[in-house]
Design an enzyme around this catalytic site. Sequence first.
Site, PDB file in Angstrom:
ATOM      1  N   ASP A  47      -5.687   2.586  -1.034  1.00 53.10           N
ATOM      2  CA  ASP A  47      -6.626   2.662   0.092  1.00 53.10           C
ATOM      3  C   ASP A  47      -7.817   3.536  -0.284  1.00 53.10           C
ATOM      4  O   ASP A  47      -7.964   3.935  -1.442  1.00 53.10           O
ATOM      5  CB  ASP A  47      -5.868   3.207   1.314  1.00 53.10           C
ATOM      6  N   ASP A  88       6.712   4.618  -7.185  1.00 55.85           N
ATOM      7  CA  ASP A  88       5.845   3.446  -7.388  1.00 55.85           C
ATOM      8  C   ASP A  88       5.200   3.017  -6.067  1.00 55.85           C
ATOM      9  O   ASP A  88       5.348   1.889  -5.631  1.00 55.85           O
ATOM     10  CB  ASP A  88       6.690   2.318  -7.989  1.00 55.85           C
ATOM     11  N   LYS A 146       2.037   2.738  -5.374  1.00 45.31           N
ATOM     12  CA  LYS A 146       0.811   1.940  -5.576  1.00 45.31           C
ATOM     13  C   LYS A 146      -0.206   2.192  -4.456  1.00 45.31           C
ATOM     14  O   LYS A 146      -0.632   1.272  -3.759  1.00 45.31           O
ATOM     15  CB  LYS A 146       1.122   0.448  -5.683  1.00 45.31           C
TER      16      LYS A 146
HETATM   17  P1  BMP Z   1      12.514  -5.831 -12.141  1.00 51.13           P
HETATM   18  O1  BMP Z   1      12.766  -5.475 -13.593  1.00 51.13           O
HETATM   19  O2  BMP Z   1      13.752  -5.802 -11.303  1.00 51.13           O
HETATM   20  O3  BMP Z   1      11.731  -7.093 -11.970  1.00 51.13           O
HETATM   21  O4  BMP Z   1      11.620  -4.646 -11.511  1.00 51.13           O
HETATM   22  C1  BMP Z   1      10.284  -4.479 -11.855  1.00 51.13           C
HETATM   23  C2  BMP Z   1       9.711  -3.303 -11.093  1.00 51.13           C
HETATM   24  O5  BMP Z   1       8.403  -3.049 -11.570  1.00 51.13           O
HETATM   25  C3  BMP Z   1       9.593  -3.500  -9.585  1.00 51.13           C
HETATM   26  O6  BMP Z   1       9.876  -2.254  -8.962  1.00 51.13           O
HETATM   27  C4  BMP Z   1       8.128  -3.854  -9.365  1.00 51.13           C
HETATM   28  O7  BMP Z   1       7.659  -3.367  -8.129  1.00 51.13           O
HETATM   29  C5  BMP Z   1       7.457  -3.135 -10.514  1.00 51.13           C
HETATM   30  N1  BMP Z   1       6.228  -3.764 -11.044  1.00 51.13           N
HETATM   31  C6  BMP Z   1       6.195  -5.059 -11.530  1.00 51.13           C
HETATM   32  O8  BMP Z   1       7.197  -5.770 -11.527  1.00 51.13           O
HETATM   33  N2  BMP Z   1       5.015  -5.552 -12.025  1.00 51.13           N
HETATM   34  C7  BMP Z   1       3.865  -4.835 -12.071  1.00 51.13           C
HETATM   35  O9  BMP Z   1       2.849  -5.320 -12.540  1.00 51.13           O
HETATM   36  C8  BMP Z   1       3.896  -3.506 -11.607  1.00 51.13           C
HETATM   37  C9  BMP Z   1       5.090  -2.993 -11.099  1.00 51.13           C
HETATM   38  O10 BMP Z   1       5.122  -1.745 -10.673  1.00 51.13           O
END
Ligand code: BMP
Length: 253
Positions: free
Chosen positions: A97, A92, A94
Amino acid sequence: IQKKRISYEEKKEKIYHPIGKKLIEIALKKKTNLIFSADLIYSKKILELVNLIGDKICGLKLHVDIISDFSFSFINFLKKISLKKKFLLFEDRKFCDVGTTNYLQLHHGIHKISSWADVITVHVLAGSKSIENLNIPSNIGLITISEMSSYGRLSDDNYIRKALNISLKNSKVIGTVAQRKVDNRLLLFTPGIHFSDSIKNYKGNSYIHPNQAFIKKNCDFIIVGKAIYQSDNPKIVAENYRKAGWIAYENSF
Ligand code: BMP
């Protein structure tokens, strides 16, 4: 845009990318649409959890740049487990750039992401060209970020529409992250998933129940992190999310 819910089998016919097809095949075979987001800073902890719950997931999502003791022996272990337990590795990162920098960040540096990831995430803020010449092998798929799950996100409807268009036109893209229904030629990934109503808003991220993700938004895959890794019994909790995600999918037609 056709937004009617279609089955994984039907979706598999619409997705041309081999990694998109493979992810759907894994989901159907293991009856799981759960992607585990292992946002942990030590490789040992990640490997422990993956050994415990690898059977219940179709994907493991990493942020490799937070792993304090990152090494290629860790990646080799992960790769082995992912092949044995049949799930894909998502990085992930993202990328956000201009194309030449995205290219360098993807292929070089300490993590050499293109040498091991099955799926990588990209923003399209820099425009369609920024993700066109990344020189990724055919066995890596891209997921675009069209609309984040966070409160106060800056994307408006116009941005999201354009991001989805870029996603549809790029043959490397298997799907997207968005908080709404998307075209059936894209897989929809939904982070911000939690059973508990009491954490609708946690540190600026928003959370919904798997039922809402599948029934209201036609999501295809749920991404769950802290709900699993912060729980007392990750194995049982992961199974609960797997089951909830699968039942929600079945009930979403
Ligand atoms: P968690 O369920 O612990 O909140 O983790 C969510 C994961 O998804 C994190 O790694 C975050 O970087 C990613 N994420 C997010 O929460 N929202 C988005 O819109 C896109 C993501 O990649």
